[in-house]
Design a protein around this motif. Sequence first.
Motif, PDB file in Angstrom:
ATOM      1  N   LEU A 362       0.809  -1.212   0.000  1.00  0.00           N
ATOM      2  CA  LEU A 362       0.000   0.000   0.000  1.00  0.00           C
ATOM      3  C   LEU A 362       0.844   1.265   0.000  1.00  0.00           C
ATOM      4  CD1 LEU A 362      -2.436  -1.099   2.847  1.00  0.00           C
ATOM      5  CD2 LEU A 362      -2.788  -1.394   0.394  1.00  0.00           C
ATOM      6  N   ASP A 363       0.315   2.306  -0.656  1.00  0.00           N
ATOM      7  CA  ASP A 363       0.892   3.630  -0.461  1.00  0.00           C
ATOM      8  C   ASP A 363       0.237   4.263   0.764  1.00  0.00           C
ATOM      9  OD1 ASP A 363      -1.625   4.434  -1.252  1.00  0.00           O
ATOM     10  OD2 ASP A 363      -0.990   5.326  -3.141  1.00  0.00           O
ATOM     11  N   GLY A 364       0.728   5.427   1.165  1.00  0.00           N
ATOM     12  CA  GLY A 364       0.230   6.057   2.371  1.00  0.00           C
ATOM     13  C   GLY A 364      -1.251   6.391   2.311  1.00  0.00           C
ATOM     14  N   GLU A 365      -1.734   6.797   1.136  1.00  0.00           N
ATOM     15  CA  GLU A 365      -3.134   7.192   0.993  1.00  0.00           C
ATOM     16  C   GLU A 365      -4.081   6.016   1.200  1.00  0.00           C
ATOM     17  OE1 GLU A 365      -3.629  10.538  -2.228  1.00  0.00           O
ATOM     18  OE2 GLU A 365      -2.074   9.147  -2.881  1.00  0.00           O
ATOM     19  N   MET A 366      -3.769   4.889   0.584  1.00  0.00           N
ATOM     20  CA  MET A 366      -4.643   3.723   0.715  1.00  0.00           C
ATOM     21  C   MET A 366      -4.597   3.159   2.131  1.00  0.00           C
ATOM     22  SD  MET A 366      -6.866   1.657  -0.456  1.00  0.00           S
ATOM     23  CE  MET A 366      -6.916   1.856  -2.222  1.00  0.00           C
ATOM     24  N   GLU A 367      -3.426   3.128   2.726  1.00  0.00           N
ATOM     25  CA  GLU A 367      -3.328   2.642   4.102  1.00  0.00           C
ATOM     26  C   GLU A 367      -4.128   3.547   5.048  1.00  0.00           C
ATOM     27  OE1 GLU A 367       0.023   1.457   7.478  1.00  0.00           O
ATOM     28  OE2 GLU A 367       0.582   1.583   5.354  1.00  0.00           O
ATOM     29  N   THR A 368      -4.044   4.854   4.833  1.00  0.00           N
ATOM     30  CA  THR A 368      -4.802   5.794   5.659  1.00  0.00           C
ATOM     31  C   THR A 368      -6.304   5.594   5.485  1.00  0.00           C
ATOM     32  OG1 THR A 368      -3.036   7.450   5.581  1.00  0.00           O
ATOM     33  CG2 THR A 368      -5.245   8.236   6.112  1.00  0.00           C
ATOM     34  N   ALA A 369      -6.757   5.353   4.262  1.00  0.00           N
ATOM     35  CA  ALA A 369      -8.189   5.140   4.005  1.00  0.00           C
ATOM     36  C   ALA A 369      -8.698   3.900   4.729  1.00  0.00           C
ATOM     37  CB  ALA A 369      -8.439   5.033   2.505  1.00  0.00           C
ATOM     38  N   LEU A 370      -7.917   2.815   4.689  1.00  0.00           N
ATOM     39  CA  LEU A 370      -8.306   1.588   5.395  1.00  0.00           C
ATOM     40  C   LEU A 370      -8.372   1.823   6.896  1.00  0.00           C
ATOM     41  CD1 LEU A 370      -6.048  -0.885   3.378  1.00  0.00           C
ATOM     42  CD2 LEU A 370      -8.546  -1.047   3.516  1.00  0.00           C
ATOM     43  N   LYS A 371      -7.364   2.492   7.434  1.00  0.00           N
ATOM     44  CA  LYS A 371      -7.312   2.744   8.875  1.00  0.00           C
ATOM     45  C   LYS A 371      -8.418   3.698   9.325  1.00  0.00           C
ATOM     46  CE  LYS A 371      -3.200   3.516  10.569  1.00  0.00           C
ATOM     47  NZ  LYS A 371      -1.840   4.048  10.737  1.00  0.00           N
ATOM     48  N   PHE A 372      -8.659   4.740   8.537  1.00  0.00           N
ATOM     49  CA  PHE A 372      -9.672   5.721   8.905  1.00  0.00           C
ATOM     50  C   PHE A 372     -11.066   5.098   8.933  1.00  0.00           C
ATOM     51  CE2 PHE A 372     -12.498   9.349   7.506  1.00  0.00           C
ATOM     52  CZ  PHE A 372     -12.562   9.941   8.757  1.00  0.00           C
ATOM     53  N   ALA A 373     -11.352   4.230   7.953  1.00  0.00           N
ATOM     54  CA  ALA A 373     -12.654   3.555   7.941  1.00  0.00           C
ATOM     55  C   ALA A 373     -12.819   2.716   9.210  1.00  0.00           C
ATOM     56  CB  ALA A 373     -12.778   2.680   6.697  1.00  0.00           C
ATOM     57  N   ALA A 374     -11.779   1.964   9.582  1.00  0.00           N
ATOM     58  CA  ALA A 374     -11.854   1.145  10.794  1.00  0.00           C
ATOM     59  C   ALA A 374     -11.989   2.013  12.039  1.00  0.00           C
ATOM     60  CB  ALA A 374     -10.611   0.260  10.899  1.00  0.00           C
ATOM     61  N   GLU A 375     -11.284   3.124  12.070  1.00  0.00           N
ATOM     62  CA  GLU A 375     -11.337   4.019  13.234  1.00  0.00           C
ATOM     63  C   GLU A 375     -12.693   4.711  13.353  1.00  0.00           C
ATOM     64  OE1 GLU A 375      -7.958   6.434  12.426  1.00  0.00           O
ATOM     65  OE2 GLU A 375      -6.519   4.891  13.035  1.00  0.00           O
ATOM     66  N   ARG A 376     -13.431   4.807  12.236  1.00  0.00           N
ATOM     67  CA  ARG A 376     -14.785   5.369  12.274  1.00  0.00           C
ATOM     68  C   ARG A 376     -15.805   4.353  12.780  1.00  0.00           C
ATOM     69  NH1 ARG A 376     -17.335   6.172   8.002  1.00  0.00           N
ATOM     70  NH2 ARG A 376     -15.971   5.306   6.385  1.00  0.00           N
ATOM     71  N   GLY A 377     -15.366   3.118  13.021  1.00  0.00           N
ATOM     72  CA  GLY A 377     -16.274   2.082  13.486  1.00  0.00           C
ATOM     73  C   GLY A 377     -16.755   1.145  12.409  1.00  0.00           C
ATOM     74  N   VAL A 378     -16.260   1.324  11.183  1.00  0.00           N
ATOM     75  CA  VAL A 378     -16.628   0.427  10.077  1.00  0.00           C
ATOM     76  C   VAL A 378     -15.884  -0.899  10.250  1.00  0.00           C
ATOM     77  CG1 VAL A 378     -16.551   0.113   7.568  1.00  0.00           C
ATOM     78  CG2 VAL A 378     -17.050   2.369   8.536  1.00  0.00           C
ATOM     79  N   ASP A 379     -16.572  -1.998   9.991  1.00  0.00           N
ATOM     80  CA  ASP A 379     -15.956  -3.330  10.073  1.00  0.00           C
ATOM     81  C   ASP A 379     -15.141  -3.573   8.801  1.00  0.00           C
ATOM     82  OD1 ASP A 379     -15.346  -5.977  10.723  1.00  0.00           O
ATOM     83  OD2 ASP A 379     -17.180  -6.732   9.782  1.00  0.00           O
ATOM     84  N   VAL A 380     -13.848  -3.334   8.873  1.00  0.00           N
ATOM     85  CA  VAL A 380     -12.954  -3.511   7.727  1.00  0.00           C
ATOM     86  C   VAL A 380     -12.221  -4.838   7.887  1.00  0.00           C
ATOM     87  CG1 VAL A 380     -11.028  -2.572   6.402  1.00  0.00           C
ATOM     88  CG2 VAL A 380     -12.660  -1.021   7.508  1.00  0.00           C
ATOM     89  N   LYS A 381     -12.456  -5.732   6.949  1.00  0.00           N
ATOM     90  CA  LYS A 381     -11.796  -7.041   6.972  1.00  0.00           C
ATOM     91  C   LYS A 381     -11.017  -7.231   5.676  1.00  0.00           C
ATOM     92  CE  LYS A 381     -14.815  -9.785  10.017  1.00  0.00           C
ATOM     93  NZ  LYS A 381     -15.928  -8.890  10.362  1.00  0.00           N
ATOM     94  N   LEU A 382      -9.779  -7.687   5.808  1.00  0.00           N
ATOM     95  CA  LEU A 382      -8.916  -8.019   4.673  1.00  0.00           C
ATOM     96  C   LEU A 382      -8.693  -9.515   4.650  1.00  0.00           C
ATOM     97  CD1 LEU A 382      -6.175  -5.247   4.978  1.00  0.00           C
ATOM     98  CD2 LEU A 382      -7.670  -5.570   3.009  1.00  0.00           C
ATOM     99  N   LEU A 383      -9.003 -10.143   3.517  1.00  0.00           N
ATOM    100  CA  LEU A 383      -8.800 -11.579   3.355  1.00  0.00           C
ATOM    101  C   LEU A 383      -7.666 -11.788   2.361  1.00  0.00           C
ATOM    102  CD1 LEU A 383     -11.775 -14.076   3.085  1.00  0.00           C
ATOM    103  CD2 LEU A 383      -9.520 -14.562   2.174  1.00  0.00           C
TER     104      LEU A 383
END
Length: 502
Positions: A362-383
Amino acid sequence: MFSRFGLILLLLIIQVLMLFGIFRWFEEFLPHIMGGTALFTVVMVIYLLNSKINPTAKITWLIAIMLVPVFGVLLFAYTQSDIGHRALKARMNQIIANTRESVPQSEDVMEMLTRENQGVASLAHYIQRSGCHPVYEHTAVTYFPLGENKFEEMLRQLEAAEHFIFMEYFIVDEGLMWGRILEILARKASAGVDVRVMYDGSCEFALLPRDYPKRLRKLGIKCKIFAPVTPFVSTHYNYRDHRKILVIDGHTAFNGGVNLADEYINQKEKFGHWKDTAVMLKGEAVKSFTLMFLQMWGILEEKEEYGRFLAYPSFPVEAAKGYVIPYGDCPLDEDKLGERVYMDILNRSLKYVHIMSPYLILDGEMETALKFAAERGVDVKLLLPGIPDKFVPYALAKTHYASLLESGVKIYEYTPGFVHAKVFVSDSREAVVGTINLDYRSLYHHFECATYLYGVDCIKELEEDFQNTLGKCRLVTMDMVRREKWTVKLTGRLVKAAAPLM
């Protein structure tokens, strides 16, 4: 010898010889040389900081130029010079400009989508601006949770072809899968069906002989290779055709991660069980895949009759619910379409985003988007794969684990084998199935394609498949990350600085 690695090795040797000569024959001028090098490095650093290059890639170039100024600048100048693909870029831009209105956007459809979901309508508008990628209704979508499911349906649809068959795949390899398909293609070609096959030039390395297009032409099949290997150094080779498209008669299309090789249908085991996915489209949206294929076919300096093939009826499926947007991502423009569609889904998600991907670089932007979604309470799962196909990408993926886990992203590894699927599904209402991995090559360097779905019936099946696959996975914990093998940790950390260039 003529690969990107060969060029890097050659430039490194030249620099070593140059530096040795400087220190040997110009010893008395050493203070001046060192001062000049330092000044040159400062100028390049300032230039890089003010350039439009991706921020993560800037860090890579800064490290390279500061450590080895001469070699670093030479390599940077080479990669930014567009040597070998200026003509390709000009040709692609011309094709996109000429075909931008080939499949017009229905204003009624866009108005209905806007009333239903303004966020999705805005995404559709963004996708449209990068090329001819309208949003459609009246398109039935069938989801295939495994490559063998797609293969069975593929054979049935190929047998029904009457007018044309277009196939564009990253990998074609001889075996059961391609043998069965080729037999149908040859038979259809002899019956007068316009059969065209295009595959990426990387197949020539280990899979197919160089004269394979001639062999197919003898069977009546038109064949082209994208970026075939030639003994000339070129940045052209950095851009591969990673797309997987099959279009039949303008009314049926296939898209997804499945290439034309036996491991994709689990006839040959390479890395345990091979988990892949695909979709079949029937209806109006198929026109976009017809156009995408013809654009890539025409990029190889050949005039194409777009209107003739787009005129074939697509047979709209009136009962089909939802909206469909097939889209392509081109590395020669300024739009990082594949990455931004993924990020938009993450940013608009309310309940969950569930993702399948073979790689995680990941670049910084995509990693931040994944983390921000999880920090907002969204259930982010990577398989992700439990059995990797390549050690270095596997080690690079591990470098992201700790940061993602700290933000609440859940990571699972598929214990039976390798996950090659490229799937995003969110909030039981929208999804993407296509060819776009979560890595630099897919997001920045490849020709890619995908199918965006909103409100389509099969989205429920995508989520059910994700949950079923999750039952075969191990949950990654922070303790597991800490206990990872030192060879994996060291490799990932050492290679991470160069990841944007890989």
